[in-house]
Structures are given as C-alpha cells and as structure tokens.
Design a protein around this motif. Structure first.
Motif: not given
Length: 489
Positions: A64, A70, A287, A306, A324-325, A355, A440
């Motif tokens: 990523e 990211a 994360h 991200p 996802t975000l 993430n 991700g």
C-alpha cells in the motif's frame, strides 16, 4: 546471505513459533540427524514452515505505502524510516523492511526445503498431504521474493553449505516462476478442497495462487483456465460474503469468501524486538489511531494511512469506501459525545484516513500488548480477488463477455451498477474495480507495476528502476559481490 544460511540452520531446530522452543522434549536431543523419524516430526516441521507466513504485515504495509493508496505515517519520519523511504521512492539497498522481506521468506523456503530433503525417511498415511502443503508454502515464499526482487537464488530440496551459500547466484525469474508453477501444480493434485483444521492450505488456495502467478507473468489464457476451473468446480463452496461493511470484523473470519488466509491469534509470542516471533497480527495495532480515546476503535500507531487520492477514487454511494477508509473526523462528528473524543496526529504524516479493514477495534484486541497481538487474520486471496483476476484474464484473452460476468459479480455484491463496456475500456474498468475492492490489502503497488501503470500513478516512480525493489546491500556484500544490484540502485 549469511542470514539465509542461519535460517537454514534454524530450520534444523526451530520447527515451531519462537515461544514454543522451550516445549521441545527431551532437551538438547533433536537435530538434523535424529529428526524426521515419526509422523509427528513431519507435522512439526510443517508448522515451522507455515510460521514464516505470519510476517505478512510487511506485505500489507509495503504493497500500500509504495503505491498511491497510502503514506507511511507513524510517530515521525524516523519511525520505521525504511517505510518512509519506500513511500517517497528514495529507498535503496539499506532498508530494514526490505531486508526482512528477503530474510523471512528465505527462512520459510529453508524450512520447506528441510522437509523435502528428508521426504524419503519415512512413509505413513497423510504424508502426501504434508508434502503438498510444503510445496505450496515454498511456492508462496518464492513468489513473494520474485515479486519484490526479480531474479533471486533458487534453492530447492536441500540446505546449503556455507561455501554454496556464498557462491550462489541469482536465478533468472522465469526459472523461479517455473519452479513456483511446478510446486503449485503438485500441491493442487494432492490437496483436498476442505480441511477440518482451520488455516491449512487447500486445493482452492493453491489454484487461486497459481492463477495469480500466471497472471503476474501475463499468461492470460493459462490463468483464465485455472481460475475458471476454480470458479466452476468450487467444491469448497466459495462465495462472496454478503455484507462488505462487516466482512473484515473478527466475527466474520474464515467465511466463504476466504480462499487463502494467514491465521493469527491474540497471543503475544514475541515483542518489539522480534516481530517474526509474534502470534498476533501487528499490522492492525500499527494501523490504529494514535492516542485515540473514544468508542469502537482502539488506539494505535497511525501507520499506513490511506490517501485523499484513494478516497476520491470511490463513488460517494459505494459502500466499500467507508468500509475501507475510516474518515476519523467525520466518524467523531457523528458520535453523540463527540466533544469527549480525542486523538493525536503523528509526525510521520496525517491524511485524516485510516485503514478500516485492518484496524484495532475495542472488542477485537489481543493480550497483553494489543498493538502486537491482534487476532485478525490476513486474507491473502479472497474470492472477490479470484473473480477479478478471472475477469482480467478473460478480457486479456479476448473473452469480454465472460470478463463482464465475473466483474459484475463483485459489483453486484455492493449494489453498484453493472459494467457494460468492452475492449480496452473494460480492461480499465477491471483495473479500477481491483483498486476499489482490494484497497488496504497490500495489492496495489504490484497491480500497478505488472500492468505498466506505476509511473503515471505513483509520485517519484522511475520507470526501469522502481518496478523492482533493491537487493539488500548486506546480502550482496556477504556473497562477495556475486549478486548484482537491481538496475538504478
């Protein structure tokens, strides 16, 4: 290379995860000369070969961070400096994370080879499946290495002496790929569709990885054939999980969508000095939101953040965006006690997003150090990935109709409009869908490289150089210069 030799030596005695070493009985009596005398010895050696897969956090990060998905994040630019160098495309031969990729995956190969070296010591029921799983593991570790570094020394079925290690040369990647394909086909011929022991490799996992390996080599017709067989036969009952928003929650692990998954537990195993010893997934805690104090999420280290570019790639009504975000400020503003919720921004960068697939949640923490002990598994290949790889392979083989069928299965799951395009536009739609579906998860950089889109998508990417990562300089030095550095480094 000395580390590779050490890894081979360790494979002679370290046949399970680091925290299990003291359980070996009787003490000081097991070595290369008196091992592989019972079926249990082969099982223990296989566990040791599986163990190195738990270093997958590196693939999530690098896949990523090296892309447009990211930034490195963290406490400061000196916090995991190697990740920041990869983020900025300034990485070179001295890079801790890239060296770990090489060391850990060669250690996995060494442990698999140790089993093959002694395959004829003993016959017993179930041995063929052990050898098939070892074949898969050796293929997987080689695939990771060739994806990162290109030509690599190919070591099969034996351990190396010191003189052999230092005299080794890099094998052309086409030969490495040939061995990977051989190992995977051997595994497919033996492995069952299902296994009562969760996490053991199955026929479907081997077929999916073979399809990916073929796709990475632009062998589109062969990839389409392998992936079509997996989709059509599907005796394991693979299917898309109905709720994308909760698919990555702990309670929904090992679902029908999971084709090849690396298992983790909430136990410690190691610490910050030995990530390879961990039983938990450290990516999840790293994360997490720095110094977060609020509902639902746990605090963490704000790595692998991200980008706005990724957020903007989603349609506003695509449920995969928020799954996802995590937009932290929007999340906090929507809470009834928003004024009591706080978090900190790390000096390594801040995008406002986290993430949301692999992130620490309050009810999913391990013990005792929950930055290191997440029980969240890493889904290396999901069924959605299989469908999208099949769509790409069919399109590149001239079968747009079948490509749309597989692509639209993925879009229908999340209620997005079906794709009706054809030709190059359909191919671009498939590429875009891979980003939306799989962001991700560590695929993006390698997707951009293999499809020739990296230079136009990644800031600082130099064509002819950054398609591969540099060989760790210390390994070049230890071979006396037998290995040539990759171009441009």
């Amino acid at each position: 290379m000395r580390n590779i030799y050490i890894a081979i030596i360790l494979a002679m005695g370290i046949l399970s995860s680091c925290d299990q070493l003291l359980d070996i009985e009787p003490e000081f009596t097991q070595d290369a000369e008196n091992f592989f005398n019972t079926p249990q010895d082969y099982e223990r050696a296989l566990v040791g070969a599986y163990d190195l897969m738990q270093t997958s956090y590196l693939s999530i990060w690098i896949g990523e961070i090296a892309s447009d998905n990211a930034i490195a994040g963290g406490e400061s630019v000196n916090d995991s400096r190697g990740l920041h160098e990869i983020d900025n495309m300034t990485h070179g031969g001295v890079n801790t994370e890239l060296r770990d990729i090489m060391r850990f995956n060669y250690a996995g190969i060494a442990r698999a080879n140790y089993i093959f070296e002694h395959r004829d010591n003993l016959d017993f029921p179930g041995k063929d499946q052990i050898m098939a799983e070892a074949s898969f593991l050796r293929a997987y570790y080689h695939f990771v290495l060739v994806s990162y570094f290109g030509d690599i020394p190919l070591v099969v079925d034996k351990r190396l002496s010191i003189s052999e290690v230092t005299a080794s040369v890099r094998t052309p990647k086409i030969q490495v790929y040939n061995q990977i394909e051989t190992d995977l086909r051997n595994a497919i011929n033996v492995l069952p569709w299902t296994n009562p022991e969760t996490g053991r490799i199955t026929k479907g996992a081997a077929q999916a990885l073979l399809g990916k390996v073929l796709l990475y080599q632009n062998k589109y017709s062969e990839a389409a054939q392998v992936l079509d067989e997996l989709i059509s036969t599907n005796q394991a009952g693979y299917a898309l999980f109905p709720d994308y928003a909760t698919m990555f929650y702990l309670i929904n692990e090992n679902s029908s969508e999971d084709v090849f998954t690396i298992q983790y537990s909430g136990l410690q195993g190691g610490d910050y000095a030995c990530f390879v010893c961990l039983q938990g997934n450290p990516a999840v805690g790293f994360h997490g939101i720095r110094l977060y104090n609020g509902p639902f999420y746990g605090d963490g280290n704000s790595y692998n953040l991200p980008t706005q570019n990724l957020y903007n790639a989603f349609d506003a009504n695509d449920p995969r965006r928020d799954a996802t975000l995590l937009d932290i400020d929007a999340f906090i503003a929507a809470q009834p006690n928003s004024g009591n919720i706080s978090y900190a921004v790390g000096g390594g960068g801040h995008t406002g997003y986290y993430n949301n697939k692999y992130i620490k949640r309050l009810n999913e923490r391990g013990l005792p150090d929950d930055d290191l002990t997440s029980p969240l598994n890493y889904r290396v290949i999901r069924f959605a990935d299989v469908l999208l790889m099949a769509a790409e392979s069919f399109q590149q083989s001239g079968n747009d109709e079948r490509a749309r069928v597989e692509l639209n299965k993925v879009r229908a799951r999340v209620g997005m409009p079906l794709i009706t395009s054809s030709g190059n536009q359909l191919l671009q739609d498939i590429y875009r869908e891979r980003r939306l579906e799989l962001s991700g998860e560590g695929y993006r950089f390698f997707d951009l490289v293999r499809t020739g889109r990296a230079a136009e998508s990644i800031e600082g990417f130099q064509a002819g150089k950054h398609e591969l990562f540099p060989i760790p300089q210390v390994e070049i030095d230890l071979t006396g210069g037998n290995w040539q550095q990759n171009p441009g480094y």
